[in-house]
Motif scaffolding. Structure first.
Motif, PDB file in Angstrom:
ATOM      1  N   VAL A   4      10.411   4.550  -5.787  1.00  0.00           N
ATOM      2  CA  VAL A   4      10.642   4.038  -4.435  1.00  0.00           C
ATOM      3  C   VAL A   4      11.920   3.207  -4.431  1.00  0.00           C
ATOM      4  O   VAL A   4      12.049   2.261  -5.196  1.00  0.00           O
ATOM      5  N   GLY A   5      12.852   3.585  -3.581  1.00  0.00           N
ATOM      6  CA  GLY A   5      14.063   2.803  -3.361  1.00  0.00           C
ATOM      7  C   GLY A   5      14.055   2.295  -1.938  1.00  0.00           C
ATOM      8  O   GLY A   5      13.502   2.938  -1.044  1.00  0.00           O
ATOM      9  N   VAL A   6      14.624   1.118  -1.733  1.00  0.00           N
ATOM     10  CA  VAL A   6      14.758   0.594  -0.370  1.00  0.00           C
ATOM     11  C   VAL A   6      16.230   0.295  -0.111  1.00  0.00           C
ATOM     12  O   VAL A   6      16.959  -0.094  -1.010  1.00  0.00           O
ATOM     13  N   TRP A   7      16.666   0.494   1.108  1.00  0.00           N
ATOM     14  CA  TRP A   7      18.054   0.263   1.477  1.00  0.00           C
ATOM     15  C   TRP A   7      18.124  -0.783   2.576  1.00  0.00           C
ATOM     16  O   TRP A   7      17.157  -1.029   3.280  1.00  0.00           O
ATOM     17  N   ALA A  39       0.833  -1.210   0.000  1.00  0.00           N
ATOM     18  CA  ALA A  39       0.000   0.000   0.000  1.00  0.00           C
ATOM     19  C   ALA A  39       0.866   1.258   0.000  1.00  0.00           C
ATOM     20  O   ALA A  39       0.550   2.238  -0.686  1.00  0.00           O
ATOM     21  N   VAL A  40       1.960   1.255   0.750  1.00  0.00           N
ATOM     22  CA  VAL A  40       2.870   2.404   0.781  1.00  0.00           C
ATOM     23  C   VAL A  40       3.506   2.589  -0.590  1.00  0.00           C
ATOM     24  O   VAL A  40       3.560   3.704  -1.121  1.00  0.00           O
ATOM     25  N   ILE A  41       3.981   1.501  -1.174  1.00  0.00           N
ATOM     26  CA  ILE A  41       4.609   1.582  -2.496  1.00  0.00           C
ATOM     27  C   ILE A  41       3.603   2.065  -3.534  1.00  0.00           C
ATOM     28  O   ILE A  41       3.908   2.930  -4.362  1.00  0.00           O
ATOM     29  N   SER A  42       2.399   1.550  -3.479  1.00  0.00           N
ATOM     30  CA  SER A  42       1.350   1.969  -4.411  1.00  0.00           C
ATOM     31  C   SER A  42       1.043   3.456  -4.252  1.00  0.00           C
ATOM     32  O   SER A  42       0.892   4.175  -5.243  1.00  0.00           O
TER      33      SER A  42
END
Length: 65
Positions: A46-49, A34-37
């Motif tokens: 959106v990048g994730v580390w 939901a956050v990514i959407s």
């Protein structure tokens, strides 16, 4: 405030600042679909580390979808 709501506040702030994306810690229970959407629907990449304390291999599978 719950972590998903905090992510959504960061998305709002990124949009307000005119940014083109956000980077978040690769924690699947926080960076939910939901956050990514929400971010993508608002025009953000959106990048994730990761860090050594996160389950990197599990995160790859989760975020590759």
């Amino acid at each position: 405030m719950d972590p998903e709501a905090q992510c959504n506040e960061l998305i709002d702030a990124a949009v307000a600042a005119g940014l083109d994306g956000i980077d978040l810690a690769a924690v699947p229970s926080v960076v939910t679909p939901a956050v990514i959407s929400n971010a993508k629907s608002r025009g953000l990449a959106v990048g994730v580390w990761v860090t050594s304390s996160l389950d990197v291999e599990s995160g790859w599978r989760e975020f590759a979808a």
